[in-house]
Design a protein around this motif. Structure first.
Motif, mmCIF file in Angstrom:
data_model
loop_
_atom_site.group_PDB
_atom_site.id
_atom_site.type_symbol
_atom_site.label_atom_id
_atom_site.label_comp_id
_atom_site.label_asym_id
_atom_site.label_seq_id
_atom_site.Cartn_x
_atom_site.Cartn_y
_atom_site.Cartn_z
ATOM 1 N N HIS A 195 0.835 -1.196 0.000
ATOM 2 C CA HIS A 195 0.000 0.000 0.000
ATOM 3 C C HIS A 195 0.877 1.257 0.000
ATOM 4 O O HIS A 195 1.801 1.388 0.813
ATOM 5 N N LEU A 196 0.568 2.185 -0.878
ATOM 6 C CA LEU A 196 1.420 3.347 -1.093
ATOM 7 C C LEU A 196 1.671 4.148 0.175
ATOM 8 O O LEU A 196 2.817 4.518 0.470
ATOM 9 N N ILE A 197 0.636 4.467 0.924
ATOM 10 C CA ILE A 197 0.814 5.334 2.085
ATOM 11 C C ILE A 197 1.691 4.651 3.135
ATOM 12 O O ILE A 197 2.570 5.281 3.728
ATOM 13 N N LYS A 198 1.492 3.361 3.351
ATOM 14 C CA LYS A 198 2.351 2.640 4.293
ATOM 15 C C LYS A 198 3.802 2.622 3.807
ATOM 16 O O LYS A 198 4.723 2.885 4.582
ATOM 17 N N VAL A 199 3.992 2.319 2.534
ATOM 18 C CA VAL A 199 5.340 2.270 1.972
ATOM 19 C C VAL A 199 6.030 3.629 2.111
ATOM 20 O O VAL A 199 7.208 3.711 2.494
ATOM 21 N N ALA A 200 5.304 4.693 1.818
ATOM 22 C CA ALA A 200 5.888 6.029 1.909
ATOM 23 C C ALA A 200 6.224 6.389 3.354
ATOM 24 O O ALA A 200 7.267 7.010 3.627
ATOM 25 N N LEU A 205 10.557 6.856 7.640
ATOM 26 C CA LEU A 205 11.162 6.366 8.877
ATOM 27 C C LEU A 205 12.532 5.735 8.659
ATOM 28 O O LEU A 205 13.209 5.366 9.617
ATOM 29 N N GLY A 206 12.920 5.572 7.397
ATOM 30 C CA GLY A 206 14.188 4.925 7.091
ATOM 31 C C GLY A 206 14.104 3.414 7.053
ATOM 32 O O GLY A 206 15.123 2.732 6.948
ATOM 33 N N ALA A 207 12.881 2.878 7.135
ATOM 34 C CA ALA A 207 12.698 1.425 7.076
ATOM 35 C C ALA A 207 12.768 0.912 5.639
ATOM 36 O O ALA A 207 12.908 -0.286 5.411
ATOM 37 N N ARG A 208 12.675 1.818 4.686
ATOM 38 C CA ARG A 208 12.852 1.516 3.263
ATOM 39 C C ARG A 208 13.801 2.550 2.674
ATOM 40 O O ARG A 208 13.898 3.669 3.182
ATOM 41 N N ASP A 209 14.433 2.172 1.587
ATOM 42 C CA ASP A 209 15.369 3.090 0.932
ATOM 43 C C ASP A 209 14.660 4.262 0.270
ATOM 44 O O ASP A 209 15.240 5.330 0.090
ATOM 45 N N GLY A 210 13.414 4.052 -0.099
ATOM 46 C CA GLY A 210 12.663 5.097 -0.773
ATOM 47 C C GLY A 210 11.360 4.545 -1.309
ATOM 48 O O GLY A 210 10.924 3.461 -0.932
ATOM 49 N N VAL A 211 10.742 5.280 -2.199
ATOM 50 C CA VAL A 211 9.466 4.912 -2.793
ATOM 51 C C VAL A 211 9.611 4.900 -4.310
ATOM 52 O O VAL A 211 10.249 5.786 -4.882
ATOM 53 N N SER A 212 9.019 3.919 -4.942
ATOM 54 C CA SER A 212 8.978 3.864 -6.407
ATOM 55 C C SER A 212 7.602 4.267 -6.901
ATOM 56 O O SER A 212 6.590 3.817 -6.354
ATOM 57 N N ILE A 213 7.582 5.124 -7.911
ATOM 58 C CA ILE A 213 6.329 5.459 -8.597
ATOM 59 C C ILE A 213 6.244 4.539 -9.806
ATOM 60 O O ILE A 213 7.052 4.638 -10.738
ATOM 61 N N VAL A 278 10.206 14.523 6.209
ATOM 62 C CA VAL A 278 11.365 13.849 5.623
ATOM 63 C C VAL A 278 11.273 13.884 4.103
ATOM 64 O O VAL A 278 10.245 13.492 3.532
ATOM 65 N N ASN A 279 12.326 14.323 3.454
ATOM 66 C CA ASN A 279 12.370 14.351 1.995
ATOM 67 C C ASN A 279 13.017 13.054 1.491
ATOM 68 O O ASN A 279 14.145 13.030 1.030
ATOM 69 N N PHE A 280 12.268 11.962 1.606
ATOM 70 C CA PHE A 280 12.814 10.658 1.249
ATOM 71 C C PHE A 280 12.953 10.496 -0.266
ATOM 72 O O PHE A 280 12.362 11.251 -1.052
ATOM 73 N N LYS A 281 13.719 9.507 -0.645
ATOM 74 C CA LYS A 281 14.025 9.261 -2.050
ATOM 75 C C LYS A 281 12.796 8.736 -2.793
ATOM 76 O O LYS A 281 12.066 7.876 -2.283
ATOM 77 N N VAL A 282 12.590 9.219 -4.014
ATOM 78 C CA VAL A 282 11.496 8.755 -4.873
ATOM 79 C C VAL A 282 12.059 8.407 -6.241
ATOM 80 O O VAL A 282 12.728 9.244 -6.874
ATOM 81 N N ASP A 283 11.832 7.196 -6.688
ATOM 82 C CA ASP A 283 12.272 6.741 -8.003
ATOM 83 C C ASP A 283 11.069 6.547 -8.914
ATOM 84 O O ASP A 283 9.949 6.302 -8.451
ATOM 85 N N GLU A 284 11.317 6.629 -10.203
ATOM 86 C CA GLU A 284 10.283 6.333 -11.190
ATOM 87 C C GLU A 284 10.570 4.982 -11.810
ATOM 88 O O GLU A 284 11.711 4.684 -12.176
ATOM 89 N N ALA A 285 9.541 4.149 -11.910
ATOM 90 C CA ALA A 285 9.692 2.788 -12.405
ATOM 91 C C ALA A 285 8.584 2.488 -13.416
ATOM 92 O O ALA A 285 7.599 3.240 -13.511
ATOM 93 N N PRO A 286 8.732 1.425 -14.198
ATOM 94 C CA PRO A 286 7.692 1.073 -15.166
ATOM 95 C C PRO A 286 6.374 0.720 -14.483
ATOM 96 O O PRO A 286 6.333 0.386 -13.301
ATOM 97 N N ARG A 324 1.550 8.169 12.388
ATOM 98 C CA ARG A 324 1.611 7.963 13.838
ATOM 99 C C ARG A 324 1.724 6.473 14.163
ATOM 100 O O ARG A 324 2.523 6.070 15.013
ATOM 101 N N TRP A 325 0.943 5.650 13.465
ATOM 102 C CA TRP A 325 0.998 4.200 13.691
ATOM 103 C C TRP A 325 2.329 3.615 13.228
ATOM 104 O O TRP A 325 2.939 2.818 13.945
ATOM 105 N N GLU A 326 2.765 4.001 12.032
ATOM 106 C CA GLU A 326 4.010 3.446 11.501
ATOM 107 C C GLU A 326 5.203 3.810 12.381
ATOM 108 O O GLU A 326 6.118 2.995 12.584
ATOM 109 N N LYS A 327 5.198 5.008 12.919
ATOM 110 C CA LYS A 327 6.281 5.423 13.807
ATOM 111 C C LYS A 327 6.281 4.573 15.076
ATOM 112 O O LYS A 327 7.337 4.110 15.539
#
Length: 334
Positions: A195-200, A205-213, A278-286, A324-327
């Motif tokens: 789910h996008l919002i959870k992933v973001a 939080l630094g639990a992922r390297d970033g988000v892919s679109i 947090v200005n986390f990393k965002v990548d573009e993917a197919p 709040r929950w993810e934190k």
């Protein structure tokens, strides 16, 4: 909305993300709740009021039949399912087995044991790629992935079984569920959730390297997919409204659960960055297989038929509760 009358409710998949929020609201409304869950993706920790848990799989027909018989329940809420649309394209038989066949097993047990009311967790994926990007309950059903097809097949079985055997049902077609309990008592626990919002939030939080679109060339204003995001608390309350409707003699029906407005992937990411700081990393993917350009609910029927009124219809609120929950979850796992 009137509170449902007190009764024993059996909830399949009640230890999962959506099911656990519904279970909590049922408990708070005064119901005795029994949860049937194999805990493959759910967690007993999500049953915060100590609701009774039967650990079992819907593939085990004898066990689910005995659970219904022993509890004496007359109402069943069915959430147990596999739900990742892109995965279903690569593993279709998993979805027809876990979703369609297991719903058949449950329906057979319900008919045999005289269940009177059935609330089904369906999906907007049954619409596929609706013309204009929005779907009402009368829109054509044309799923574009096995996940949507498995749910539509289950709806057909439910319709025919109810007609033949005299019970009533509501199939709730969810749009994009997100957020968490505003008090941060529960939320989505699955670490590998898509789910996008959870992933973001995890990226923040630094639990992922970033988000892919996944896809930036959709026929939408900013090129990214648009979805109708609904707060989990509002979705949960729709189930209590549906149950109350059936208890009062309402006719079987299929109803969308959404807000009627969509947000793009880029919009969601922007709001998560604002909330998290947090200005986390965002990548573009197919593009991923099985993803439509836009999918937004026409959501008039749920208000008129069930008398349901959302309380959390705001993307910032949805994201803030999810954050709040993810934190809290992230800190508890460190």
């Amino acid at each position: 909305m009137e509170v449902c009358s007190v009764s024993v409710i059996l909830v399949t998949g009640g230890a999962g993300y959506i099911g656990s929020h519904v279970v909590r609201q049922l408990f708070e409304a005064g119901h005795e709740v029994v949860v049937y869950d194999n805990l493959s993706t759910g967690s007993a920790d999500a049953l915060i009021h100590g609701e009774r848990l039967i650990v079992g799989d819907l593939a085990d027909q004898a066990k689910i039949r005995e659970a219904i018989r022993e509890t004496g329940c007359k109402s069943v809420l069915h959430f147990a399912a596999a739900i990742i649309a892109p995965e279903s394209v690569h593993l279709p038989l998993k979805y027809y087995s876990n979703n369609t066949r297991n719903t058949l097993n449950l329906l057979q047990a319900c008919v045999e044991q005289g269940v009177e009311r059935f609330i089904f967790s369906s999906t907007a994926a049954v619409y596929g790629m609706p013309e204009g990007g929005s779907a009402s309950e009368t829109s054509a059903t044309a799923p574009i992935n096995p996940y949507g097809t498995s749910k539509l097949m289950s709806e057909w079985m439910l319709r025919d079984a109810a007609f033949a055997h005299g019970f009533s049902y509501v199939a709730l077609r969810y749009f994009n569920v997100a957020g968490a309990d505003p008090k941060a008592r529960m939320g989505q626990r699955t670490p590998e959730a898509t789910h996008l919002i959870k992933v973001a939030c995890q990226a923040g939080l630094g639990a992922r390297d970033g988000v892919s679109i996944f896809g930036t060339d959709y026929a939408t204003p900013d090129g990214t997919g648009i979805r109708d995001y609904i707060h989990i608390e509002d979705l949960a309350s729709a189930h209590l409204a549906a149950l109350s409707y059936l208890e009062k003699g309402g006719s079987s029906d299929v109803i969308n659960v959404g807000y009627g407005a969509g947000s793009s992937v880029r919009e969601v990411i922007r709001v998560v960055k604002e909330v998290s700081g947090v200005n986390f990393k965002v990548d573009e993917a197919p593009r991923r297989p099985g993803d439509p350009d836009s999918l937004v609910a026409v959501a008039d029927k749920i208000r008129s038929v069930l008398g349901w009124t959302p309380k959390y219809d705001d993307l910032h609120t949805i994201v803030a509760d999810a954050w709040r929950w993810e934190k809290k979850l992230f800190e508890s796992r460190r």
